[in-house]
Design an enzyme around this catalytic site. Sequence first.
Site, PDB file in Angstrom:
ATOM      1  N   ASP A   3       0.873  -1.171   0.000  1.00  0.00           N
ATOM      2  CA  ASP A   3       0.000   0.000   0.000  1.00  0.00           C
ATOM      3  C   ASP A   3       0.914   1.227   0.000  1.00  0.00           C
ATOM      4  O   ASP A   3       2.106   1.125   0.313  1.00  0.00           O
ATOM      5  CB  ASP A   3      -0.894  -0.027   1.245  1.00  0.00           C
ATOM      6  CG  ASP A   3      -1.662   1.259   1.421  1.00  0.00           C
ATOM      7  OD1 ASP A   3      -2.375   1.646   0.479  1.00  0.00           O
ATOM      8  OD2 ASP A   3      -1.525   1.889   2.481  1.00  0.00           O
ATOM      9  N   ASP A  31      -0.220   5.101   0.905  1.00  0.00           N
ATOM     10  CA  ASP A  31      -0.491   6.130   1.919  1.00  0.00           C
ATOM     11  C   ASP A  31      -0.492   5.556   3.329  1.00  0.00           C
ATOM     12  O   ASP A  31      -1.253   4.642   3.642  1.00  0.00           O
ATOM     13  CB  ASP A  31      -1.835   6.803   1.635  1.00  0.00           C
ATOM     14  CG  ASP A  31      -1.813   7.587   0.339  1.00  0.00           C
ATOM     15  OD1 ASP A  31      -1.186   8.649   0.320  1.00  0.00           O
ATOM     16  OD2 ASP A  31      -2.395   7.120  -0.661  1.00  0.00           O
ATOM     17  N   GLY A  36       8.376  14.056  35.433  1.00  0.00           N
ATOM     18  CA  GLY A  36       7.362  13.151  34.926  1.00  0.00           C
ATOM     19  C   GLY A  36       6.590  12.505  36.052  1.00  0.00           C
ATOM     20  O   GLY A  36       6.298  13.122  37.061  1.00  0.00           O
ATOM     21  N   THR A  78      15.779   8.656  34.195  1.00  0.00           N
ATOM     22  CA  THR A  78      15.598   9.110  32.823  1.00  0.00           C
ATOM     23  C   THR A  78      15.093  10.537  32.795  1.00  0.00           C
ATOM     24  O   THR A  78      14.743  11.103  33.815  1.00  0.00           O
ATOM     25  CB  THR A  78      14.612   8.181  32.089  1.00  0.00           C
ATOM     26  OG1 THR A  78      13.449   8.033  32.893  1.00  0.00           O
ATOM     27  CG2 THR A  78      15.242   6.829  31.865  1.00  0.00           C
ATOM     28  N   ASN A 105      12.419  13.147  31.148  1.00  0.00           N
ATOM     29  CA  ASN A 105      11.241  13.442  30.325  1.00  0.00           C
ATOM     30  C   ASN A 105      11.435  14.738  29.542  1.00  0.00           C
ATOM     31  O   ASN A 105      11.892  15.731  30.091  1.00  0.00           O
ATOM     32  CB  ASN A 105      10.010  13.626  31.218  1.00  0.00           C
ATOM     33  CG  ASN A 105       9.420  12.307  31.666  1.00  0.00           C
ATOM     34  OD1 ASN A 105       9.348  11.366  30.899  1.00  0.00           O
ATOM     35  ND2 ASN A 105       9.012  12.244  32.917  1.00  0.00           N
ATOM     36  N   GLU A 157      11.171   9.936  26.041  1.00  0.00           N
ATOM     37  CA  GLU A 157      11.851   9.775  27.325  1.00  0.00           C
ATOM     38  C   GLU A 157      13.247   9.178  27.162  1.00  0.00           C
ATOM     39  O   GLU A 157      13.409   7.982  27.044  1.00  0.00           O
ATOM     40  CB  GLU A 157      10.998   8.892  28.239  1.00  0.00           C
ATOM     41  CG  GLU A 157       9.578   9.422  28.396  1.00  0.00           C
ATOM     42  CD  GLU A 157       8.707   8.529  29.251  1.00  0.00           C
ATOM     43  OE1 GLU A 157       9.219   7.501  29.737  1.00  0.00           O
ATOM     44  OE2 GLU A 157       7.528   8.846  29.423  1.00  0.00           O
ATOM     45  N   LEU A 213      20.171   9.150  29.541  1.00  0.00           N
ATOM     46  CA  LEU A 213      21.595   9.320  29.275  1.00  0.00           C
ATOM     47  C   LEU A 213      22.344   8.272  30.077  1.00  0.00           C
ATOM     48  O   LEU A 213      22.224   8.216  31.304  1.00  0.00           O
ATOM     49  CB  LEU A 213      22.049  10.725  29.670  1.00  0.00           C
ATOM     50  CG  LEU A 213      21.693  11.873  28.706  1.00  0.00           C
ATOM     51  CD1 LEU A 213      20.198  12.030  28.546  1.00  0.00           C
ATOM     52  CD2 LEU A 213      22.314  13.185  29.174  1.00  0.00           C
ATOM     53  N   ARG A 230      13.890  -1.722  19.154  1.00  0.00           N
ATOM     54  CA  ARG A 230      12.739  -2.631  19.186  1.00  0.00           C
ATOM     55  C   ARG A 230      11.468  -1.841  19.416  1.00  0.00           C
ATOM     56  O   ARG A 230      11.507  -0.642  19.756  1.00  0.00           O
ATOM     57  CB  ARG A 230      12.907  -3.649  20.313  1.00  0.00           C
ATOM     58  CG  ARG A 230      12.955  -3.004  21.707  1.00  0.00           C
ATOM     59  CD  ARG A 230      13.079  -4.028  22.818  1.00  0.00           C
ATOM     60  NE  ARG A 230      13.187  -3.395  24.123  1.00  0.00           N
ATOM     61  CZ  ARG A 230      12.150  -3.007  24.859  1.00  0.00           C
ATOM     62  NH1 ARG A 230      10.923  -3.196  24.410  1.00  0.00           N
ATOM     63  NH2 ARG A 230      12.323  -2.432  26.048  1.00  0.00           N
ATOM     64  N   PHE A 232       5.139  -5.993  29.794  1.00  0.00           N
ATOM     65  CA  PHE A 232       5.848  -7.077  30.474  1.00  0.00           C
ATOM     66  C   PHE A 232       5.000  -7.573  31.634  1.00  0.00           C
ATOM     67  O   PHE A 232       4.317  -6.808  32.295  1.00  0.00           O
ATOM     68  CB  PHE A 232       7.219  -6.589  30.972  1.00  0.00           C
ATOM     69  CG  PHE A 232       8.179  -6.274  29.869  1.00  0.00           C
ATOM     70  CD1 PHE A 232       8.186  -5.021  29.284  1.00  0.00           C
ATOM     71  CD2 PHE A 232       9.053  -7.234  29.403  1.00  0.00           C
ATOM     72  CE1 PHE A 232       9.054  -4.731  28.251  1.00  0.00           C
ATOM     73  CE2 PHE A 232       9.934  -6.949  28.378  1.00  0.00           C
ATOM     74  CZ  PHE A 232       9.933  -5.690  27.785  1.00  0.00           C
TER      75      PHE A 232
END
Length: 612
Positions: A42, A44, A287, A299, A301, A366, A369, A391, A396
């Site tokens: 396809d 679009d 966050g 982490t 945000n 998110e 570093l 991925r 989980f």
Amino acid sequence: MNPIDPEKMSLEEQAEWLSQQEEWAEEGEDIIMGSPMLVIWDLDGTLIDSERIVQKVVRNVVERRGCEYTDEVAKAGLGMRPREATQALIQATNGLGGASVDTVLQEASSLMDKQWASVGLMPGAQRALLHLQESGIPLALASSTTAKALALKITNHTLLASKVNGGVFDTVITGESVSKGKPSPDIFLAAMKASGVTMDPKRVIVIEDSPAGVQAALAANMRVIAVPCPMPGGKKTDRSEYDGATSIISCLYDWRPDEVGLPAFKDLVGEVIPIDPWFAKGPVVKGFGRGSKSLGIPTANLAPSSWNAVEGGVPAQTSGIYAGWASRGNDPTVYPTALSVGWNPHFDSAEAGETESHSSNGKTLEPWLLHEFGFDFYGEELRLVVCGYIRPEAPFTTMEALIERIREDATQTNLALGMIGGSNDSHTTNNLRDHARHKFLKPEGWGEPTKKFLMRPTSILMSVIAIVSMLSIRNGPNGALLFPLGSVRDMGSHLFGGFYSFRFAVWSGFCLHMLQAAIVVKSALQSNLGIVNALKWGALTIFCGFSALSTVLLYGRSFIVKPLQSKASASSSPSSLTTEPQPPLVSSAVESEVTPQKTTAVKKRKKSGSKK
């Protein structure tokens, strides 16, 4: 009877054809009947990021007529031919203020046609098409769009044209080529016939983004890979609308062709797919605390508005776990980074009645570093160059499974970016490391002169001395000069044992200074500051470091060249990406919450992570 000719089938032939498909399915031959003989694409929303343009126009048309733009309105007509899609839109808006199909179609088409040339490819589209072409797999394009619109949409994407026009497709079928559009199977059957495939349709793979397209492929008894089209506003797609698909993937980066009998991709570095870089920046905000509190993962945000600053590569709707480089605040130091883009797949407790959902409204970006910081940096600008895909997001069932996957994401990030050894493709790894030098990671104004530089009293004084000295020698040893130029000439002549010695000293100093300016420009260019910034440094060296005597070299060396060289050393080599020691392996961006936390949380748990 030709069982794949939708234009010539009688009702009896259609019934016989459907019966044949059922027999194949009963015999179990619908799993994989040999390698696929054809892949039908396809256009679009699958190969090109056209849905954002479509939805922008639809919203404009709907709201101009006083109707509400809802999710149902946005989804109306997805995958259908223009006229049928317009009819669906009018129905979804309860008549669209009494507008006719022709009026709405003409208005919408006119607005869209002006924007098609700017449409970009979907993430992973070029990679998948070139891979299949190089593997000798026949390719067909089956799009509900018109031939005229198709030509406009691929104006800047020759790859999507037919082979005779320099593209990859052996066959191209547009909406006008069949009597009925999707969800009818006609367009796929027509593509199959035009490609010369006369065997079981199960040996045909269809790649589709819309529910109507998936239904059409299933009706043709073909296997279909669903890549659900992103919802307006970044809302999560309802995957139940794609029931029956062979597989449902978030984007084309997630497609594994070897799972349906096609040749496997060979470009992965570990588990990381190298991608054309995309860029994002924005202030770090607080966050929900999921990453640090539940997983011990500090982490960072980015505010939702950061999506407005995303540049290149990946449409804002794309989700998944990525790898790349980041820098923060006024510090040009670059850090390897794993990040989650999407709705943050959450942790679902396997125990009955216990479900902990960490999803937030809309999408999030998110990053984590992969470095231990001893401080928070809320409010500071975070700059990202994203160059690898790891991925898709995933739920989980246990916290342990999430932590394990997070650690693996971190390992894959460091491996692909060359922060640890073991890469299976050193050439690609070096290319990924090169992105650490990208100018996007430099703080705004980095490498450019600062106000403090201009205000230094010594610079101003030296400039005055130099200018006055040059003016004092212009009329010879006895020419008339304005005050205080005559006094300067007399003093200089006395100090240097005569006018001509004084003039020689002034010109020597001037030449030495110009040489210094050239050295500064060269140093700036070697520091990847760009031509414009390099010329600015050179001009300010002349203006602010202007010296008539050899002191310009002493002053210039300590004041201009050294800072440039130190800045170059801080950003030129990935081996010196950080001025601090590299921490133990930490994980990728957490698909939970992101908040830059103090290192105590990390040290206590000794855990790190990336998004799910």
